[in-house]
Design an enzyme around this catalytic site. Sequence first.
Site, PDB file in Angstrom:
ATOM      1  N   HIS A 191      68.165-113.257-102.146  1.00 64.58           N
ATOM      2  CA  HIS A 191      67.604-114.534-102.585  1.00 64.58           C
ATOM      3  C   HIS A 191      66.104-114.378-102.752  1.00 64.58           C
ATOM      4  CE1 HIS A 191      66.777-118.803-102.859  1.00 64.58           C
ATOM      5  NE2 HIS A 191      68.080-118.966-103.066  1.00 64.58           N
ATOM      6  N   GLU A 244      75.999-118.563-101.921  1.00 63.08           N
ATOM      7  CA  GLU A 244      77.163-118.456-102.794  1.00 63.08           C
ATOM      8  C   GLU A 244      78.335-117.711-102.159  1.00 63.08           C
ATOM      9  OE1 GLU A 244      77.105-120.418-104.981  1.00 63.08           O
ATOM     10  OE2 GLU A 244      75.641-120.147-106.568  1.00 63.08           O
TER      11      GLU A 244
HETATM   12  N1  ACO Z   1      72.940-106.461-104.760  1.00 65.91           N
HETATM   13  C1  ACO Z   1      72.318-105.271-104.938  1.00 65.91           C
HETATM   14  N2  ACO Z   1      70.978-105.143-105.004  1.00 65.91           N
HETATM   15  C2  ACO Z   1      70.256-106.268-104.872  1.00 65.91           C
HETATM   16  C3  ACO Z   1      70.833-107.535-104.673  1.00 65.91           C
HETATM   17  C4  ACO Z   1      72.237-107.596-104.615  1.00 65.91           C
HETATM   18  N3  ACO Z   1      72.860-108.758-104.432  1.00 65.91           N
HETATM   19  N4  ACO Z   1      69.857-108.460-104.576  1.00 65.91           N
HETATM   20  C5  ACO Z   1      68.710-107.808-104.733  1.00 65.91           C
HETATM   21  N5  ACO Z   1      68.925-106.486-104.896  1.00 65.91           N
HETATM   22  C6  ACO Z   1      67.953-105.432-105.092  1.00 65.91           C
HETATM   23  C7  ACO Z   1      67.573-105.322-106.555  1.00 65.91           C
HETATM   24  O1  ACO Z   1      68.363-104.402-107.265  1.00 65.91           O
HETATM   25  C8  ACO Z   1      66.133-104.901-106.483  1.00 65.91           C
HETATM   26  O2  ACO Z   1      66.048-103.512-106.288  1.00 65.91           O
HETATM   27  P1  ACO Z   1      65.326-102.582-107.373  1.00 65.91           P
HETATM   28  O3  ACO Z   1      63.918-103.116-107.449  1.00 65.91           O
HETATM   29  O4  ACO Z   1      65.438-101.209-106.790  1.00 65.91           O
HETATM   30  O5  ACO Z   1      66.105-102.785-108.640  1.00 65.91           O
HETATM   31  C9  ACO Z   1      65.607-105.545-105.221  1.00 65.91           C
HETATM   32  O6  ACO Z   1      66.756-105.791-104.400  1.00 65.91           O
HETATM   33  C10 ACO Z   1      64.895-106.861-105.499  1.00 65.91           C
HETATM   34  O7  ACO Z   1      65.700-107.645-106.344  1.00 65.91           O
HETATM   35  P2  ACO Z   1      65.112-108.744-107.322  1.00 65.91           P
HETATM   36  O8  ACO Z   1      66.092-109.002-108.415  1.00 65.91           O
HETATM   37  O9  ACO Z   1      63.715-108.396-107.706  1.00 65.91           O
HETATM   38  O10 ACO Z   1      65.043-109.971-106.339  1.00 65.91           O
HETATM   39  P3  ACO Z   1      64.883-111.452-106.798  1.00 65.91           P
HETATM   40  O11 ACO Z   1      64.267-112.149-105.682  1.00 65.91           O
HETATM   41  O12 ACO Z   1      64.231-111.524-108.102  1.00 65.91           O
HETATM   42  O13 ACO Z   1      66.416-111.865-107.034  1.00 65.91           O
HETATM   43  C11 ACO Z   1      68.604-112.642-106.842  1.00 65.91           C
HETATM   44  C12 ACO Z   1      67.161-112.715-106.283  1.00 65.91           C
HETATM   45  C13 ACO Z   1      68.591-112.809-108.351  1.00 65.91           C
HETATM   46  C14 ACO Z   1      69.419-113.779-106.233  1.00 65.91           C
HETATM   47  C15 ACO Z   1      69.232-111.274-106.459  1.00 65.91           C
HETATM   48  O14 ACO Z   1      69.221-111.111-105.062  1.00 65.91           O
HETATM   49  C16 ACO Z   1      70.648-111.098-107.007  1.00 65.91           C
HETATM   50  O15 ACO Z   1      70.804-110.684-108.142  1.00 65.91           O
HETATM   51  N6  ACO Z   1      71.701-111.432-106.184  1.00 65.91           N
HETATM   52  C17 ACO Z   1      73.062-111.340-106.658  1.00 65.91           C
HETATM   53  C18 ACO Z   1      73.445-112.578-107.465  1.00 65.91           C
HETATM   54  C19 ACO Z   1      73.622-113.811-106.603  1.00 65.91           C
HETATM   55  O16 ACO Z   1      74.180-113.764-105.517  1.00 65.91           O
HETATM   56  N7  ACO Z   1      73.127-114.958-107.124  1.00 65.91           N
HETATM   57  C20 ACO Z   1      73.169-116.246-106.429  1.00 65.91           C
HETATM   58  C21 ACO Z   1      71.817-116.574-105.881  1.00 65.91           C
HETATM   59  S1  ACO Z   1      71.837-118.075-104.937  1.00 65.91           S
HETATM   60  C22 ACO Z   1      71.680-119.303-106.084  1.00 65.91           C
HETATM   61  O17 ACO Z   1      71.094-119.146-107.118  1.00 65.91           O
HETATM   62  C23 ACO Z   1      72.286-120.617-105.789  1.00 65.91           C
END
Ligand code: ACO
Length: 372
Positions: A255, A309
């Site tokens: 998140h 989620e």
């Molecule tokens: N699985 C694998 N790797 C992850 C995940 C995940 N769920 N979440 C973050 N990371 C990794 C990313 O790959 C990234 O690594 P990298 O820089 O080596 O590529 C690092 O952690 C940072 O990720 P960002 O995308 O920069 O983090 P951000 O804060 O922008 O994203 C997000 C948050 C979009 C929710 C992300 O954690 C994600 O994609 N989660 C999976 C989708 C999800 O569960 N969405 C629901 C969110 S809750 C809601 O909106 C109600």
Amino acid sequence: MSSNFVKGLEGLVVAQTALSRVEGQMGRLTYRGYAIHDLARQATFEEIAYLFWQGELPTRAQLDDLKMQLAHARMVPPNVMQLARQLPKEADPSDALRTLVSALGAGKPLQKPDLSEAMMLTAQVPVLLAAFHRARTGAEFIPPRGDLDHTANYLYMLSGEMPTPAQSKALNVYLILLADHGLNASTFAARVIASTLTDLYACITGALGALKGPLHGGAPSRVIEMIEKIGTKENADAWMREAFARKERLMGFGHRMYKAEDPRAEILRELARETADPALFDLAFNVEATALRLLHESKPAERIYTNVEFYSAVILHSVGLPKDMFTPTFAVSRMVGYTAHILEQLADNRIMRPDAEYIGPAPRVVKKIEDR
Ligand code: ACO
């Protein structure tokens, strides 16, 4: 040229709000000062709606009045009901809802969003969804029942059967927990659109478009798919390592705001423990533990935790919703947050118009087409 460009707007403060407060470092969420844990334990979804729209929790009389107003506002215009029946049966319910909300606004004069319209749209979203869902499954539309509250009426209209008290309780808690969450992507979209002084239907249509993306509200159906594909707890480690190798993200984890456990995930986990089929809960619990272990192993610096989620998916599955109804059911709840944010934006509006740093070619001369 130096610029303040921040990818993903991370950390930028672009609005003020008195609605909800996300304290991500501490894993804390409050609605107008009330802790989410207390509200989930003691309130109903309608009380939360009142809190967001009016600023305070209601008295008994105020709550009864709001419930009556919401029940009366459930009547959807016949042309939109007809459209709900005519949409392609294979349409994703999130797309159907977005289309139907847009259709509700068609033909109305441009009007500044107000509270009565906010209530009306909040009351009608479950009806639109139930109408589409019944039509696509070849079932008759079930009219809303004025004696049922928002949660029970939604479940009743979908299935035609009275939900059990446990189902109503589980969905009520889910709807409370998802009602608002600071300036998330879809709420931000709603506020940007509202800032142009357009109508409520345009704001909500845009917000719903943002909500369905898998990085936002589109995650929970993918969570259930992931749990189903994993199948057994023994398979979780190998399955997830393969997902990492394919550079896939694990749905339901991570998140932008929370660098501690999302408090909503904690509440939903306990609710799932009470409500869900024990075999499903056991599998989900083990999948979660494996995911957290592997995420912490592969991204030790990121502090990735379970997000709202993951157990939302388990709860929504347990109350009998099909997977593709998870995201629009999120919208049933978030309507309160969206509308409260839109009204808040309009109470002290300035059009949202940020800047972009230009990184294209330097000024150049247009050559005649023969010389290019
Ligand atoms: N699985 C694998 N790797 C992850 C995940 C995940 N769920 N979440 C973050 N990371 C990794 C990313 O790959 C990234 O690594 P990298 O820089 O080596 O590529 C690092 O952690 C940072 O990720 P960002 O995308 O920069 O983090 P951000 O804060 O922008 O994203 C997000 C948050 C979009 C929710 C992300 O954690 C994600 O994609 N989660 C999976 C989708 C999800 O569960 N969405 C629901 C969110 S809750 C809601 O909106 C109600």
